[in-house]
Every structure is written in structure tokens, then in C-alpha cells.
Design an enzyme around this catalytic site. Structure first.
Site, PDB file in Angstrom:
ATOM      1  CE  LYS A   1      -3.642   2.326   2.552  1.00 11.39           C
ATOM      2  NZ  LYS A   1      -4.649   2.195   3.609  1.00 11.39           N
TER       3      LYS A   1
ATOM      4  NE  ARG B   1      -5.695   9.473   3.343  1.00  9.34           N
ATOM      5  CZ  ARG B   1      -4.401   9.692   3.155  1.00  9.34           C
ATOM      6  NH1 ARG B   1      -3.942  10.933   3.106  1.00  9.34           N
ATOM      7  NH2 ARG B   1      -3.557   8.679   3.022  1.00  9.34           N
TER       8      ARG B   1
ATOM      9  CE  LYS C   1      -3.805   7.820   6.746  1.00  5.78           C
ATOM     10  NZ  LYS C   1      -4.930   6.844   6.655  1.00  5.78           N
TER      11      LYS C   1
ATOM     12  CD  GLU D   1       5.655  -3.861   3.404  1.00  6.86           C
ATOM     13  OE1 GLU D   1       5.034  -4.768   3.990  1.00  6.86           O
ATOM     14  OE2 GLU D   1       5.993  -2.800   3.970  1.00  6.86           O
TER      15      GLU D   1
ATOM     16  CE  LYS E   1      -6.041   1.868  -0.532  1.00 13.35           C
ATOM     17  NZ  LYS E   1      -6.430   1.880   0.836  1.00 13.35           N
TER      18      LYS E   1
ATOM     19  CB  SER F   1     -11.360   7.371  -3.447  1.00 13.68           C
ATOM     20  OG  SER F   1     -10.145   7.786  -2.856  1.00 13.68           O
TER      21      SER F   1
ATOM     22  CE1 TYR G   1     -14.943   3.361  -2.670  1.00 17.75           C
ATOM     23  CE2 TYR G   1     -13.019   3.649  -4.078  1.00 17.75           C
ATOM     24  CZ  TYR G   1     -13.572   3.517  -2.821  1.00 17.75           C
ATOM     25  OH  TYR G   1     -12.763   3.537  -1.719  1.00 17.75           O
TER      26      TYR G   1
HETATM   27  C1  PBG Z   1      -7.538   3.236   5.553  1.00 22.29           C
HETATM   28  C2  PBG Z   1      -7.816   3.073   4.118  1.00 22.29           C
HETATM   29  C3  PBG Z   1      -7.600   4.018   3.096  1.00 22.29           C
HETATM   30  C4  PBG Z   1      -8.126   3.468   1.931  1.00 22.29           C
HETATM   31  C5  PBG Z   1      -8.606   2.201   2.241  1.00 22.29           C
HETATM   32  N1  PBG Z   1      -8.388   1.960   3.607  1.00 22.29           N
HETATM   33  C6  PBG Z   1      -7.088   5.419   3.131  1.00 22.29           C
HETATM   34  C7  PBG Z   1      -5.782   5.726   3.662  1.00 22.29           C
HETATM   35  O1  PBG Z   1      -4.904   4.873   3.825  1.00 22.29           O
HETATM   36  O2  PBG Z   1      -5.629   6.890   3.976  1.00 22.29           O
HETATM   37  C8  PBG Z   1      -8.152   4.181   0.615  1.00 22.29           C
HETATM   38  C9  PBG Z   1      -9.164   3.753  -0.342  1.00 22.29           C
HETATM   39  C10 PBG Z   1      -9.446   4.701  -1.438  1.00 22.29           C
HETATM   40  O3  PBG Z   1      -8.796   5.750  -1.627  1.00 22.29           O
HETATM   41  O4  PBG Z   1     -10.388   4.388  -2.178  1.00 22.29           O
HETATM   42  N2  PBG Z   1      -6.486   2.598   6.119  1.00 22.29           N
END
Ligand code: PBG
Length: 328
Positions: free
Chosen positions: A199, A209, A223, A239, A254, A280, A318
Site C-alpha cells: 500500500k 478520506r 502517512k 512486503e 493499492k 477513490s 467503486y
Molecule cells: C484506511 C484506508 C484508506 C483506503 C482504504 N483503507 C485510506 C488511507 O490509507 O488513507 C483508501 C481507499 C481509497 O482511496 O479508495 N487505512
């Protein structure tokens, strides 16, 4: 030497009719590949997410309508994301392991009425923390091992509620192993772990968010001290290897489209179930272009097909509902 006047190989032959193109397609998208994420909130009815065209937060009172629609379309799997009330957030994310929190309640409602629908539940603290980070924070640093202790509790609450698949999305080191052990000890031998193994610390998560309301908590913080550097792909293999060793059944990459190289490398190297998340930002980018007439609707399908070509076995998107209508 015999001089050819015409090419002996005409790759265009197999492109000359739709049926020929269909029977020679190397990859295809089916409904079995699609996973629909759902935002759940303690409201009545639906509330649209302004940064994600066509997407709404769903109240528990209409959750079953939503699931029925998804099931009727032939989608078999959903990923649920709670939008937690401000008053329930604190520094430690304690609400995450409350067995009757929003996520657990939603899981119970779905399982009772649609037992065959596969539910993926995120394991991470960000929906529950007042600072918006995925873990516990001390001296401006997200603590690893202390966070894992909370994640174990959260994982057990979600498993107990009936989640089929737990998806740690926090990127703490060692969390898959710890969650696996907690599950084994508590008789959840068949609970699947789908680890967000690679990720990235991506800017494509913005609309999510907003949707879950962690953007304002996180503010300008990033993050990057736990999510991966966007420049890396060898590290993604490291990982993934770690998570497989710790007991992950499925791994996820992701975001998706900007990281197709990573999906491809992971699948080729490990040959295990590999999922990808069209996040997203990717979704909104495409939808806004379609809605404004800049691109045709078909680009969504093309984008998702690129995940399949890269080697993804299933895709969180989505657009799952909309695409499954097109696949009908
Ligand atoms: C939270 C999480 C996130 C997403 C899925 N689980 C956001 C982040 O890490 O800030 C993102 C999914 C998306 O953008 O559609 N841990």
C-alpha cells in the site's frame, strides 16, 4: 531469396470480426472479479459523497436494499468502510474494537440476511482516531507494536461479527502474523486475511478520506512513515513475501492503475491470489472526465481490464455496480 509481396503474418486477421476478437481475448473482466466498497454511516437513508460522483454513504436502515441491489447484479463480495461519528473518535481508536460499533453492526445485518455475500472488513484505526492516523501516535510517530495490539482486538471483533475476510490496511510491520495468531487462538481458523501488502503513500486516496471523514482529522499530516514510498517496487515484493510468511491468504496492491507494474511483478513472483484496489482518486478522476464529456464511459472498463492484464484476480472498485450492469 524469394521476395514476398505480402506479409505472411497478418495479426489483423484475428481482429477482423467481433467474434474472432472475443475468442482470442487474453484477459477478460467478469462479475466474479468485482468487489464493491460501501461507506456505512449512522444516518437514515443515503448521503452523497461530493468528491466521488455516484457514490453515497449508506445508513443501516437502507443497507439491506443496497446489498440486495448488489447481489441482484451478481456481485459476490463487498468491502465495508465505516464513517465514524466525531464523538466516537479518540487518540487510541478505542471504538475500533467495540463489538457493537458501526462496522460490526453492519456486518451482522448483512450476514443475517445475505449469508452468502462475502464481507471484507478493513483492519486499521484511521476511521476511529482523532488524529486520523492508522495507528497510535507518540511524539509525532505512529507506533508499530502498540498499534498491533489494538489491531488484534479490532480484528477479533470484526471476525466475531461475521466478517469473512479481514483486510489489514495499516502497513504496520508484523500485523498479519499477529492477527493470524489471534484468529487461530480464538477459533477463527477459516477467517481469510487479505493484506494490503503493498500500500503506497499515495495522493490518490483523497476522496476516500473525505468520504470517511478522516481528511479533516489528518490535516496536512502524511502517512509516509508507514505507507510505502511511491518510487519503490522491489520493496513491494519484500512486503508481499513478509505477509505471505505471516499467514496472508490474499495480497493486495493499492492504488491500482498507477501501480500496474507492481501487480504484475507480484503475480509473476508469488503466483498467489492477488487483488488490486482502484482507489477513490482513480475512480473520481475517470468519473469526472466521463461526466464532463471529456472521455467515453468505456474508459472505466478499459481501466479495469488493465488490472486483469497485469495479473489481478479481483478488483475493489467503486464502479463495481455500474460495470456489472454493462457486463450483463
Ligand atoms: C484506511 C484506508 C484508506 C483506503 C482504504 N483503507 C485510506 C488511507 O490509507 O488513507 C483508501 C481507499 C481509497 O482511496 O479508495 N487505512
Amino acid at each position: 531469396m524469394f521476395e514476398r509481396k505480402y506479409p505472411s503474418t497478418r495479426l489483423r486477421r484475428l481482429r477482423s470480426s467481433k467474434y474472432l476478437r472475443d475468442i482470442t481475448a487474453e484477459s477478460r473482466l467478469s462479475k466474479d472479479d468485482l468487489i464493491q466498497p460501501i461507506f456505512i454511516k449512522d444516518i437514515n437513508g443515503y448521503e452523497s459523497v461530493s468528491t466521488m460522483p455516484g457514490i453515497s454513504r449508506v445508513g443501516l436502515d437502507v443497507l439491506l436494499d443496497e446489498i440486495k441491489e448488489i447481489a441482484d447484479l451478481g456481485i459476490k463480495c463487498v468491502a465495508i468502510f465505516p464513517v465514524v461519528d466525531k464523538e466516537k473518535k479518540d487518540e487510541f481508536g478505542k471504538e475500533s474494537f467495540n463489538e457493537s460499533n458501526l462496522a460490526c453492526s453492519a456486518i451482522k445485518i448483512i450476514k443475517k440476511n445475505f449469508p452468502e455475500i462475502i464481507i471484507i472488513a478493513d483492519v486499521a484505526l484511521d476511521p476511529y482516531t482523532s488524529h486520523g492516523h492508522d495507528g497510535l501516535v507518540k511524539n509525532n510517530y505512529v507506533l508499530n507494536d502498540e498499534t498491533i495490539e489494538v489491531l488484534e482486538k479490532q480484528a477479533l471483533a470484526l471476525a466475531k461479527a461475521g466478517a469473512d475476510i479481514l483486510a489489514p490496511s495499516d502497513m504496520m510491520d508484523g500485523r498479519v502474523g499477529a492477527i493470524r495468531e489471534a484468529l487461530e487462538k480464538n477459533n477463527f481458523q477459516n477467517t481469510v486475511i487479505l493484506s494490503y501488502a503493498a500500500k503506497f503513500s499515495s495522493n490518490f486516496y483523497g476522496p476516500f478520506r473525505d468520504a470517511v471523514g478522516s481528511a479533516s482529522n489528518l490535516g496536512k499530516e502524511s502517512k509516509s512513515s508507514y505507507q510505502m514510498l511511491t518510487a519503490n517496487s522491489d520493496e513491494a515484493l519484500h512486503e508481499v513475501a513478509m505477509d505471505i510468511n505471516e499467514g496472508a491468504d490474499i495480497v493486495m496492491i493499492k492504488p491500482g492503475m498507477p501501480y500496474l507494474d507492481v501487480i504484475s511483478k507480484v503475480k509473476e513472483t508469488f503466483k498467489i491470489p492477488t487483488f488490486a484496489y482502484q482507489v477513490s482518486g482513480e475512480y473520481s478522476m475517470i468519473m469526472l472526465a466521463i461526466d464532463n464529456g471529456l472521455l467515453e464511459k468505456k474508459v472505466m472498463l478499459e481501466s479495469l481490464l488493465s488490472f486483469k492484464r497485469a495479473g489481478a484476480d479481483a478488483i475493489l472498485t467503486y464502479a463495481a455496480k455500474e460495470i456489472s450492469k454493462e457486463l450483463n
